[in-house]
Design a protein around this motif. Sequence first.
Motif, PDB file in Angstrom:
ATOM      1  N   GLN A 154      15.957  73.174  20.230  1.00 23.83           N
ATOM      2  CA  GLN A 154      15.299  74.343  20.942  1.00 23.83           C
ATOM      3  C   GLN A 154      15.261  73.902  22.408  1.00 23.83           C
ATOM      4  O   GLN A 154      15.692  74.789  23.048  1.00 23.83           O
ATOM      5  CB  GLN A 154      14.112  74.799  20.406  1.00 23.83           C
ATOM      6  N   ASN A 207      17.112  75.708  25.347  1.00 20.12           N
ATOM      7  CA  ASN A 207      16.648  76.392  26.580  1.00 20.12           C
ATOM      8  C   ASN A 207      16.855  75.549  27.940  1.00 20.12           C
ATOM      9  O   ASN A 207      16.945  76.568  28.775  1.00 20.12           O
ATOM     10  CB  ASN A 207      15.072  76.247  26.314  1.00 20.12           C
ATOM     11  N   THR A 233      18.390  77.516  31.364  1.00 19.21           N
ATOM     12  CA  THR A 233      17.908  77.449  32.551  1.00 19.21           C
ATOM     13  C   THR A 233      18.808  76.891  33.566  1.00 19.21           C
ATOM     14  O   THR A 233      18.923  77.475  34.592  1.00 19.21           O
ATOM     15  CB  THR A 233      16.617  76.574  32.394  1.00 19.21           C
ATOM     16  N   PHE A 280      11.094  78.109  31.898  1.00 19.18           N
ATOM     17  CA  PHE A 280      11.510  76.989  31.030  1.00 19.18           C
ATOM     18  C   PHE A 280      10.278  76.092  30.679  1.00 19.18           C
ATOM     19  O   PHE A 280       9.865  75.708  29.781  1.00 19.18           O
ATOM     20  CB  PHE A 280      12.624  76.030  31.418  1.00 19.18           C
ATOM     21  N   GLN A 298       7.689  78.004  28.609  1.00 18.31           N
ATOM     22  CA  GLN A 298       8.321  77.963  27.134  1.00 18.31           C
ATOM     23  C   GLN A 298       8.091  76.648  26.539  1.00 18.31           C
ATOM     24  O   GLN A 298       7.743  76.749  25.150  1.00 18.31           O
ATOM     25  CB  GLN A 298       9.722  78.418  27.097  1.00 18.31           C
TER      26      GLN A 298
END
Length: 142
Positions: free
Chosen positions: A78, A82, A86, A98, A101
């Motif tokens: 994950q 991500n 980004t 980013f 998250q």
Amino acid sequence: MSSSDKENWQRLWGEYIKSLDNWKEMFDSMQKAAATMQENFNRIWEKASGESSLDTMKSFGENWQRSMGVTQNDFMRQFSDNWQKTVSEATADSFKKFGEQWQQSMGDGGMKQMQAYGDMMKKFAETWDAMWPQKSSNTKID
């Protein structure tokens, strides 16, 4: 219940409460250390993104990701997905999202995530030191 049974129960209960108190103390200490590390990471990240080109930041991210290697950990996948998103967007807002998250996913709990977080932060420091040795202390990270 005999007095011996009662004493055994009280001793066992006392040991449990003591271990629970020790766990809580260690947990609080870990939370404080993680918060301090994250604050410092955020300050470094903000300074680096403000003083570096997007190409440099992209190169750093690629080097950091490579340093972590391939893993089967869902959290790491994950994180990688991500990060790729980004980097492909390469805007100041995408880097901010980013970070938000990532911090949110770290708050979801779990010992594996805690270990992954520590590993990632260690690799961050190692990658940073490899790219900008004059801006770091060159301190060995255990």
